[in-house]
Write a protein that holds these residues in place. Structure first.
Motif, PDB file in Angstrom:
ATOM      1  N   UNK A 160       5.209   4.786  64.169  1.00  0.00           N
ATOM      2  CA  UNK A 160       5.263   3.645  65.090  1.00  0.00           C
ATOM      3  C   UNK A 160       6.329   2.637  64.659  1.00  0.00           C
ATOM      4  N   UNK A 161       6.428   2.373  63.360  1.00  0.00           N
ATOM      5  CA  UNK A 161       7.462   1.461  62.871  1.00  0.00           C
ATOM      6  C   UNK A 161       8.857   2.032  63.121  1.00  0.00           C
ATOM      7  N   UNK A 162       9.011   3.343  62.952  1.00  0.00           N
ATOM      8  CA  UNK A 162      10.325   3.953  63.183  1.00  0.00           C
ATOM      9  C   UNK A 162      10.746   3.830  64.641  1.00  0.00           C
ATOM     10  N   UNK A 163       9.778   3.984  65.551  1.00  0.00           N
ATOM     11  CA  UNK A 163      10.108   3.817  66.977  1.00  0.00           C
ATOM     12  C   UNK A 163      10.493   2.366  67.260  1.00  0.00           C
ATOM     13  N   UNK A 164       9.784   1.448  66.630  1.00  0.00           N
ATOM     14  CA  UNK A 164      10.014   0.030  66.899  1.00  0.00           C
ATOM     15  C   UNK A 164      11.301  -0.464  66.228  1.00  0.00           C
ATOM     16  N   UNK A 165      11.589   0.042  65.034  1.00  0.00           N
ATOM     17  CA  UNK A 165      12.721  -0.455  64.247  1.00  0.00           C
ATOM     18  C   UNK A 165      13.525   0.741  63.721  1.00  0.00           C
ATOM     19  N   UNK A 166      14.433   1.285  64.516  1.00  0.00           N
ATOM     20  CA  UNK A 166      15.174   2.490  64.120  1.00  0.00           C
ATOM     21  C   UNK A 166      16.009   2.310  62.860  1.00  0.00           C
ATOM     22  N   UNK A 167      16.272   1.073  62.477  1.00  0.00           N
ATOM     23  CA  UNK A 167      17.091   0.842  61.283  1.00  0.00           C
ATOM     24  C   UNK A 167      16.336   1.111  59.981  1.00  0.00           C
ATOM     25  N   UNK A 168      15.024   1.310  60.065  1.00  0.00           N
ATOM     26  CA  UNK A 168      14.240   1.567  58.861  1.00  0.00           C
ATOM     27  C   UNK A 168      14.553   2.948  58.295  1.00  0.00           C
ATOM     28  N   UNK A 169      14.676   3.015  56.980  1.00  0.00           N
ATOM     29  CA  UNK A 169      14.980   4.254  56.272  1.00  0.00           C
ATOM     30  C   UNK A 169      13.684   4.798  55.677  1.00  0.00           C
ATOM     31  N   UNK A 170      13.377   6.052  55.964  1.00  0.00           N
ATOM     32  CA  UNK A 170      12.148   6.674  55.469  1.00  0.00           C
ATOM     33  C   UNK A 170      12.409   7.369  54.138  1.00  0.00           C
ATOM     34  N   UNK A 171      11.436   7.262  53.248  1.00  0.00           N
ATOM     35  CA  UNK A 171      11.504   7.930  51.951  1.00  0.00           C
ATOM     36  C   UNK A 171      10.255   8.774  51.754  1.00  0.00           C
ATOM     37  N   UNK A 172      10.439  10.026  51.381  1.00  0.00           N
ATOM     38  CA  UNK A 172       9.338  10.966  51.204  1.00  0.00           C
ATOM     39  C   UNK A 172       8.710  10.813  49.813  1.00  0.00           C
ATOM     40  N   UNK A 173       7.421  11.121  49.742  1.00  0.00           N
ATOM     41  CA  UNK A 173       6.722  11.149  48.467  1.00  0.00           C
ATOM     42  C   UNK A 173       5.567  12.126  48.527  1.00  0.00           C
ATOM     43  N   UNK A 174       4.944  12.365  47.395  1.00  0.00           N
ATOM     44  CA  UNK A 174       3.809  13.282  47.305  1.00  0.00           C
ATOM     45  C   UNK A 174       2.733  12.650  46.444  1.00  0.00           C
ATOM     46  N   UNK A 175       1.499  12.743  46.896  1.00  0.00           N
ATOM     47  CA  UNK A 175       0.343  12.423  46.076  1.00  0.00           C
ATOM     48  C   UNK A 175      -0.618  13.607  46.112  1.00  0.00           C
ATOM     49  N   UNK A 361      17.886   9.062  50.271  1.00  0.00           N
ATOM     50  CA  UNK A 361      16.555   9.443  50.753  1.00  0.00           C
ATOM     51  C   UNK A 361      16.592  10.783  51.489  1.00  0.00           C
ATOM     52  N   UNK A 362      17.680  11.034  52.210  1.00  0.00           N
ATOM     53  CA  UNK A 362      17.808  12.311  52.915  1.00  0.00           C
ATOM     54  C   UNK A 362      17.902  13.471  51.918  1.00  0.00           C
ATOM     55  N   UNK A 363      18.707  13.303  50.882  1.00  0.00           N
ATOM     56  CA  UNK A 363      18.846  14.356  49.878  1.00  0.00           C
ATOM     57  C   UNK A 363      17.560  14.523  49.072  1.00  0.00           C
ATOM     58  N   UNK A 364      16.936  13.401  48.733  1.00  0.00           N
ATOM     59  CA  UNK A 364      15.683  13.457  47.972  1.00  0.00           C
ATOM     60  C   UNK A 364      14.590  14.148  48.769  1.00  0.00           C
ATOM     61  N   UNK A 365      14.566  13.932  50.091  1.00  0.00           N
ATOM     62  CA  UNK A 365      13.506  14.483  50.937  1.00  0.00           C
ATOM     63  C   UNK A 365      13.477  16.007  50.870  1.00  0.00           C
TER      64      UNK A 365
END
Length: 382
Positions: A160-175, A361-365
């Motif tokens: 939802x945040x990505x749709x609202x604010x396309x400038x946000x950069x996503x970072x992947x993680x694992x738990x 973040x793209x390479x890390x993902x």
């Protein structure tokens, strides 16, 4: 439905909004988002300007009704977050910029996935989120924050945040989390594992018992001030062993014991009747959260028993379906904790740094997703 205009306020402390209004937005599944938990952090001084956490919580109102909220802090460092951006800070500072202060929307010292934006039912969700976005962007512009970071949000909220604010950069993680597969009890859980891992867990539990250690689960009001004081001594040992002071103080934990005891479960380890170690858990409606641990003694396999097997056993006994034991990894995997995708979102004001962070973040993902697939293949279930 949206029937009246919305307004935004920025709170310098959580206690400037009524607990009843804030908690009306919080589900029973989320003890860390409750007003009492956030207030304990601030009232104890664990979260304050002196520790590099300045509260600036965002609240959205419809007339006098609170319809949206987002915990937020201005940070002078990156400690206590568990999504590491020290490299980003160094890159900007080498280029002559200032990475701190930055904005952070997360639960301090608590890497537990869950909702971050709290939005009332029967409200225009997009409109409320828009107001919250105005709030963190305003902080970046007017206070000079280099960036804003949303940590450990649930996947629907991330999208939802990505749709609202396309400038946000996503970072992947694992738990790593344990889920009840309908095993019934701990023996059923063991029966669901491969022979190798079943024997390993039985051996580890036997080793704990053979050292004369007994484990006792104390819930809610059964946790005394003496019990909490002993737990805190153990908790500080964990930090001192790493050469740094603890993030949280005794006042914080004692306040939690007083104001939200129903959310607490303490595993106390005793030797000849004397407490020697402890693990503090939190409970949601369907989820158990393992967060803090420490021991006065060195004992084989005690951490696994107190922090993992006691939690699984408790979930099965109480009908809880999910156990989130905290951060870090592979040693949980072989004990039945499956890899789970977690994501964070990052807004970076500096265009050059933003481009670099996005590429990183793209390479890390790609590496994170490959790791998660390999971890899934290594699960110990039959």
């Amino acid at each position: 439905m949206r029937s009246r205009s919305l307004s935004l306020t920025i709170l310098p402390a959580i206690d400037t909004v009524a607990a009843s209004q804030w908690d009306a937005l919080v589900s029973e599944e989320q003890p860390f988002l409750r007003h009492a938990f956030l207030a304990a952090l601030e009232a104890s001084g664990s979260v304050s300007a002196a520790t590099g956490w300045v509260p600036c919580h965002l609240c959205v109102w419809q007339d006098s009704r609170l319809v949206g909220a987002l915990p937020m802090y201005r940070k002078d460092h990156s400690y206590g977050e568990y999504v590491f951006d020290w490299g980003w800070a160094e890159a900007l500072e080498r280029a002559g910029g200032d990475y701190y202060p930055k904005g952070l929307s997360a639960i301090p010292f608590t890497p537990a996935p869950g909702p971050r934006a709290l939005i009332a039912a029967n409200t225009d969700t997009a409109a409320v989120r828009e107001q919250l976005a105005i709030g963190w962007k305003q902080q970046c512009d007017e206070v000079g924050l280099s960036s804003w970071h949303l940590l450990f949000a649930e996947e629907p909220e991330v999208e939802a945040w990505q749709r609202q604010c396309p400038e946000l950069i996503a970072r992947e993680g694992v738990q790593f989390q344990w889920r009840d597969r309908g095993v019934g009890d701990f023996d059923g859980f063991l029966a669901s594992l491969t022979s190798k891992r079943r024997k390993m867990i039985k051996r580890e539990r036997r080793l704990v018992a053979d050292q004369g250690l007994t484990l006792h689960r104390l819930e809610g009001a059964a946790i005394s001030d003496v019990d909490m004081a002993h737990f805190y001594r153990c908790y500080t040992i964990t930090y001192h062993e790493r050469g740094r002071p603890p993030y949280l103080n005794h006042v914080f934990f004692e306040r939690l014991r007083q104001v939200m005891p129903e959310a607490l479960m303490l595993v106390q380890v005793r030797l000849e009747g004397r407490p020697v170690a402890a693990a503090l858990y939190f409970r949601g409606a369907h989820t158990l959260y393992g967060r803090y641990w420490g021991s006065e003694i060195i004992a084989d396999c005690l951490h696994f028993e107190a922090c993992y097997y006691q939690g699984i056993d408790y979930c099965l006994a109480k009908g809880l379906t999910l156990f989130d034991p905290g951060t870090q990894g592979e040693h949980k995997l072989v004990r039945g904790f499956a890899p789970q995708r977690v994501r964070s979102l990052h807004y970076v004001a500096h265009p050059g740094l933003a481009a670099g962070v996005a590429q990183f973040c793209q390479e890390e993902a790609a590496h994170i997703m490959a790791y998660r697939r390999a971890a899934e293949d290594a699960l110990p279930f039959k």
